[in-house]
Enzyme design. Structure first.
Site, PDB file in Angstrom:
ATOM      1  N   ASN A   1      -7.397  -3.439  14.516  1.00  0.00           N
ATOM      2  CA  ASN A   1      -8.776  -3.780  14.151  1.00  0.00           C
ATOM      3  C   ASN A   1      -8.818  -4.956  13.166  1.00  0.00           C
ATOM      4  O   ASN A   1      -9.838  -5.226  12.565  1.00  0.00           O
ATOM      5  CB  ASN A   1      -9.485  -2.555  13.546  1.00  0.00           C
ATOM      6  CG  ASN A   1      -8.795  -2.044  12.287  1.00  0.00           C
ATOM      7  OD1 ASN A   1      -7.845  -2.657  11.800  1.00  0.00           O
ATOM      8  ND2 ASN A   1      -9.264  -0.932  11.758  1.00  0.00           N
TER       9      ASN A   1
ATOM     10  N   GLU B   1      -9.647  -2.349   5.656  1.00  0.00           N
ATOM     11  CA  GLU B   1     -10.238  -2.134   6.973  1.00  0.00           C
ATOM     12  C   GLU B   1     -11.483  -3.010   7.143  1.00  0.00           C
ATOM     13  O   GLU B   1     -12.044  -3.490   6.142  1.00  0.00           O
ATOM     14  CB  GLU B   1     -10.639  -0.661   7.109  1.00  0.00           C
ATOM     15  CG  GLU B   1      -9.513   0.331   6.845  1.00  0.00           C
ATOM     16  CD  GLU B   1      -8.540   0.455   7.999  1.00  0.00           C
ATOM     17  OE1 GLU B   1      -8.654  -0.294   9.001  1.00  0.00           O
ATOM     18  OE2 GLU B   1      -7.634   1.303   7.913  1.00  0.00           O
TER      19      GLU B   1
ATOM     20  N   ASP C   1       0.813  -1.214   0.000  1.00  0.00           N
ATOM     21  CA  ASP C   1       0.000   0.000   0.000  1.00  0.00           C
ATOM     22  C   ASP C   1       0.845   1.263   0.000  1.00  0.00           C
ATOM     23  O   ASP C   1       2.065   1.220   0.203  1.00  0.00           O
ATOM     24  CB  ASP C   1      -0.954  -0.018   1.208  1.00  0.00           C
ATOM     25  CG  ASP C   1      -0.270  -0.444   2.501  1.00  0.00           C
ATOM     26  OD1 ASP C   1       0.975  -0.373   2.584  1.00  0.00           O
ATOM     27  OD2 ASP C   1      -0.968  -0.857   3.428  1.00  0.00           O
TER      28      ASP C   1
ATOM     29  N   HIS D   1      -7.051  -5.237  10.369  1.00  0.00           N
ATOM     30  CA  HIS D   1      -6.837  -4.939   8.949  1.00  0.00           C
ATOM     31  C   HIS D   1      -5.540  -5.568   8.434  1.00  0.00           C
ATOM     32  O   HIS D   1      -4.615  -5.834   9.199  1.00  0.00           O
ATOM     33  CB  HIS D   1      -6.893  -3.421   8.661  1.00  0.00           C
ATOM     34  CG  HIS D   1      -5.727  -2.626   9.131  1.00  0.00           C
ATOM     35  ND1 HIS D   1      -5.825  -1.286   9.446  1.00  0.00           N
ATOM     36  CD2 HIS D   1      -4.426  -2.941   9.339  1.00  0.00           C
ATOM     37  CE1 HIS D   1      -4.648  -0.832   9.804  1.00  0.00           C
ATOM     38  NE2 HIS D   1      -3.785  -1.821   9.751  1.00  0.00           N
TER      39      HIS D   1
HETATM   40  P1  PGA Z   1       2.217  -1.752  12.824  1.00  0.00           P
HETATM   41  O1  PGA Z   1       1.057  -1.746  11.766  1.00  0.00           O
HETATM   42  O2  PGA Z   1       3.201  -2.761  12.375  1.00  0.00           O
HETATM   43  O3  PGA Z   1       2.782  -0.354  12.763  1.00  0.00           O
HETATM   44  O4  PGA Z   1       1.587  -2.090  14.125  1.00  0.00           O
HETATM   45  C1  PGA Z   1       0.555  -2.964  11.307  1.00  0.00           C
HETATM   46  C2  PGA Z   1      -0.578  -2.684  10.400  1.00  0.00           C
HETATM   47  O5  PGA Z   1      -1.314  -1.709  10.657  1.00  0.00           O
HETATM   48  O6  PGA Z   1      -0.751  -3.428   9.424  1.00  0.00           O
END
Ligand code: PGA
Length: 244
Positions: free
Chosen positions: A136, A143, A67, A138
């Site tokens: 959450n 999401e 992304d 995702h």
């Molecule tokens: P993080 O993010 O590694 O910064 O916790 C993971 C994600 O949101 O996919």
């Protein structure tokens, strides 16, 4: 799903780096799907160290990131493209021409997304897709929703994701509100998946991913249906999964 429990973040990072390194040793022309975020940084550091020692060669590897924020150029220090260079690509012997991130600078979302789908498809999809998981549930910027997404698409970031990501910006108002992300279907096309999680704030998402119903309300739960998915998570992230 194969679940590997590790002592802590460092242990998780080393084991993840071992899996990726094995992939690259077995197939030097591997196509890797890569992720940004705090979670994979230790994995990238370990791989860069082994690359430096001559133990893991990325010269023929190609990469496709999940992304990118919409509206940020590759040179923007907050862009995921910049993150990848800083944390990984500039530290290993990869050919930058073989690294790919959705083009956040293209304001035409349909064009940017279909172009990315085309190049990922033409690459034959990742041999190994590395993922983090959001609090959450995702994956990428997919999401919680009432359906699973398919190809690369433009998303509005949720308030919780904007807040979580604001730690990397001067303030939450600076966090872009939209991103281009590979869809869940594209992620599922990878021949194997490696998803990492560390810390107590991920415990609920990890439980839901591994043991909850397969539902777009927890996008990572679809990985239960993948034929080769490995979860590497530390004790804190597996706190709600004592049986795993
Ligand atoms: P993080 O993010 O590694 O910064 O916790 C993971 C994600 O949101 O996919």
């Amino acid at each position: 799903m194969r679940i590997i429990r590790t002592k802590d973040y460092r242990d998780m990072s080393r084991k993840a780096a071992n899996v990726i390194s094995a992939q690259v040793i077995l197939k030097p022309t591997s196509v890797l799907g890569l992720a940004t975020g705090t979670t994979p940084i230790g994995t990238y550091e370990q791989l860069a160290e082994w690359n430096h020692k001559g133990d893991c060669d990325f010269s023929q590897v190609s990469t496709y990131n999940l992304d990118e924020y919409r509206g940020l150029t590759h040179e923007d220090p907050q862009s995921y493209h910049y993150f990848m260079r800083q944390n990984f690509f500039d530290k290993i012997n990869i050919d930058l021409a073989n690294t790919h991130v959705p083009d956040g600078a293209n304001p035409n979302a349909d064009e940017a997304c279909s172009e990315y789908d085309r190049i990922v498809r033409e690459a034959g999809y990742p041999d190994l897709q590395l993922l983090g998981i959001g609090r959450n549930g995702h994956i990428g910027f997919n999401e919680p929703d009432d359906h699973f997404s398919k190809g690369t698409h433009c998303v509005d970031l949720t308030e919780s994701t904007i807040q979580a990501n604001s730690r990397l910006f001067d303030n939450a108002d600076d966090v872009p509100r939209q991103a281009y992300t590979m869809g869940v279907q594209t992620i599922m096309y990878a021949r194997s998946i490696l998803i990492l999680a560390s810390g107590p704030e991920k415990a609920q998402a990890v439980y839901d991913m591994c043991f909850g119903p397969v539902t777009p309300q927890c996008p990572a739960s679809i990985l239960q249906l993948h034929t080769s998915c490995t979860v590497i998570a530390d004790e804190a992230a597996l706190a709600l999964c004592p049986e795993a």
